[in-house]
Write an enzyme that holds these catalytic residues in place. Structure first.
Site: not given
Ligand SMILES: Cc1cc2nc3c(=O)[nH]c(=O)nc-3n(C[C@H](O)[C@H](O)[C@H](O)COP(=O)(O)OP(=O)(O)OC[C@H]3O[C@@H](n4cnc5c(N)ncnc54)[C@H](O)[C@@H]3O)c2cc1C
Length: 583
Positions: A125, A239, A241, A255, A258, A289, A354, A389
């Protein structure tokens, strides 16, 4: 006695938890297991808290796939990704306790993916050195939420889905309960409590495009805490996205995972150019990101976006079967809400707010706030993420610190000899509701004002900020705040939603002000915070920013990691994230 006391229902509990997402439920479970009376309340259904949206996974250095992994490495990855603004004490506590958090969830019945030999599977991740993300398909949040609700139910935790908390009740800088109303019938409620835990989520819904749904993450947690006397921290650190849906309007910001880019999705501007070749020629769409978000933003801002204000994300070069097999959720999402078949047409996307990395100031080890007996946990609390994050860390934060605040609140409640109350605080909370409901002939309504806040935050404090834009945002926000005094609220037969929207708006206005003021103070570019007028990182600003209404923004130094983590941070370069999921 206040004029509305006769309409108020009064109850009492030892500990009250605001929020039935992962953080609130985990705290409530800890309290119930320790034999402490607990009431857990929320403004929406517990099986549909924001936590259910979490898709990709939850982190812990279990070393089931990569034996070299360790809690120290997890901590080092988190600090590096935070641009050195995370609190090392919070980070190290999290990394040490994360494996137990996963064990707890498994014990409550969460079914994470496993290898053939029974080990828990872990995947890559984002910027993690090793595979340490546990997952349940792409429904990890839903699976965790299901297990927590079941465990809390089995323990007999009292949970309510209909209590909107409007104020924390404080006497002599110590909490003694909350004030609120039932969203179904408007009944006023006072709940007296020795301790209160805020687990009420973030403030990302104050941007026009947000991966939160309507009426969630409206900044309630921040307003409740700040009005009670707490400091907020790093509110500017949000953050974005890179890819949220653009249309239809009611789904804007939802969303686009990704994984679309992970599977080979190509980003193009309206001229058909594959623009990532200019921003990150090596990693292209698989860049980090924050970089992809900035690239998408720049293309749109400089006029190379589509008419609707987006860029195009195309996966149609893959054969249909592959798309259906690898991206079934995305295929369904676009068919359902946009009637668009992504196997033969590109998606239109733009950056979307996000995650709130800033929020309520908490002491690192206990997550107590500035008010005695009041704790904060989950997305509304700060300390773990700094300026960026690490994907998969927020769910585990909810579980690790949920357990800790549960134990702390139980201890606090057991240590009290008497509870001081303040009738004038209850009366003031009642007056606030009465005033909104009693107003007639007003010319302002909650929904349009919410829209005005979202517009100004998107235009003045989006992916890229500048002093001129932020100052303009503050002027526009003053105008919205001024109209709150004229706002008319009309509950109807369907319930008291309108009153909830009015309080959501108050939360949004406070969260927006804190965000704009902190963003002005952070005159540098760091992590998710981009200042066009200060494009470089400023070593003098390697600090956390503290905010209180009406006071100048203050600064707080960041601590040092332990030597065993510090050694892993030495000479660390940016990591390649190609082929890794980043959510
Ligand atoms: C699309 C998406 C994907 C994500 N994927 C991941 C992932 O893969 N891994 C990961 O770690 N994180 C992920 N996240 C982030 C993660 O889901 C959240 O940070 C986390 O679930 C927050 O949980 P919480 O318990 O703090 O708050 P929430 O789940 O937001 O719960 C807040 C609670 O507070 C209640 N509440 C709010 N205001 C009031 C009020 N005034 N009165 C009463 N109750 C109130 C709400 O009703 C709710 O019960 C993702 C987020 C999104 C949006």
């Amino acid at each position: 006695m206040s004029s509305h006391a006769s309409q108020e229902r009064r109850t009492a509990t030892s500990v009250l938890v605001i929020g039935t997402g992962a953080a609130g439920l985990r705290a409530a479970i800890e309290l119930a297991e320790s034999g402490t009376q607990v009431l857990c309340v929320a403004k929406r259904r517990r099986d549909d808290a924001h936590t259910v949206l979490a898709a990709g996974g939850i982190n812990a250095a279990l070393a089931t796939m990569d034996p070299e992994d360790s809690w120290q490495q997890h901590a080092a990855d988190t600090i590096a990704e935070s641009y050195h603004l995370a609190d090392p004490t919070v980070v190290e506590l999290l990394a040490r306790k994360a494996p137990t958090a996963i064990e707890d969830l498994v014990r409550y019945g969460a079914e994470f993916a496993r290898e053939d030999d029974g080990r828990l599977s872990q995947r890559y991740f984002g910027a993690h050195t090793y595979r340490r993300t546990c997952f349940a398909g792409d429904y990890t949040g839903r699976e965790i939420q299901r297990a927590l609700v079941r465990r809390a139910t089995d323990l007999g935790v009292e949970m309510r889905d209909d209590l909107y908390v409007t104020r924390l009740l404080v006497a002599d800088a110590r909490i003694f309960g909350v004030y609120g109303f039932c969203v179904d019938d408007g009944r006023r409620e006072v709940v007296l409590a020795d301790a209160v835990i805020i687990a009420a989520g973030g403030h990302t819904r104050i941007w026009r495009r947000s991966s939160s749904r309507r009426d969630e993450n409206t900044g309630d947690a921040m307003r409740l805490a700040a009005d009670a006397g707490c400091r907020l921290r790093d509110m500017e650190l949000v953050q974005f996205h890179p890819t949220g849906m653009i249309s239809p309007e009611e789904s804007a910001g939802t969303l686009v995972t990704e994984a679309v880019r992970g599977e080979g999705g190509i980003l193009r501007n309206a001229r058909g150019e594959r623009f990532m070749e200019r921003y990150d020629p090596e990693r292209l769409e698989l860049s980090t990101r924050d970089r992809v978000a900035l690239a998408n933003y720049t293309e749109i801002a400089e006029g190379r976006g589509t008419e609707a204000g987006g860029v195009l994300l195309d996966i149609s070069h893959l054969d249909r079967e592959t798309v259906l097999e690898r991206l079934p959720r995305m295929y369904r999402q676009f068919i359902d809400v946009a009637m668009l078949d992504i196997t033969n047409r590109p998606m239109e996307v733009a950056p979307t707010a996000h995650y709130s990395m800033g929020g309520i100031w908490v002491e690192a080890e206990t997550h107590r706030t500035d008010v005695e007996g009041l704790y904060a946990v989950g997305e509304c609390a700060t300390g773990l993420h700094g300026a960026n994050r690490l994907g998969g860390n927020s769910l585990v934060e909810c579980i690790v610190f949920g357990k800790i605040v549960g134990a702390e609140a139980a201890r606090w409640s057991a240590s009290l000899d008497a509870q001081v109350r303040d009738r004038s605080a209850i009366a003031a909370a009642g007056d606030e509701v009465s005033e909104l409901l009693g107003r007639r002939g007003g010319e302002a309504f909650p929904r349009p004002l919410q829209r005005a806040v979202r517009d100004l935050m998107s235009e003045c404090a989006g992916v890229v900020r500048s002093a001129a834009g932020l100052n303009e945002g503050l002027v526009r926000l003053d105008a919205v705040a001024g109209r709150i005094g004229e706002m008319e609220v009309r509950p109807d037969i369907a319930g008291f939603d309108d009153l909830a929207h009015a309080f959501d708006l108050k939360g949004s206005v406070l969260a927006a002000r804190a965000t704009l003021e902190c963003a002005l103070e952070r005159s540098e570019t760091r992590g998710a915070h981009n200042r066009s007028d200060f494009p470089e990182q400023d070593p003098g600003l390697a600090v956390n920013l503290l905010w209180r209404p009406g006071e100048p923004v203050a600064r707080e130094g960041v601590g040092e990691p332990s030597p065993e983590v510090a050694v892993l941070l030495q000479g660390r370069d940016e990591m390649s994230v190609s082929g890794r999921l980043l959510e």
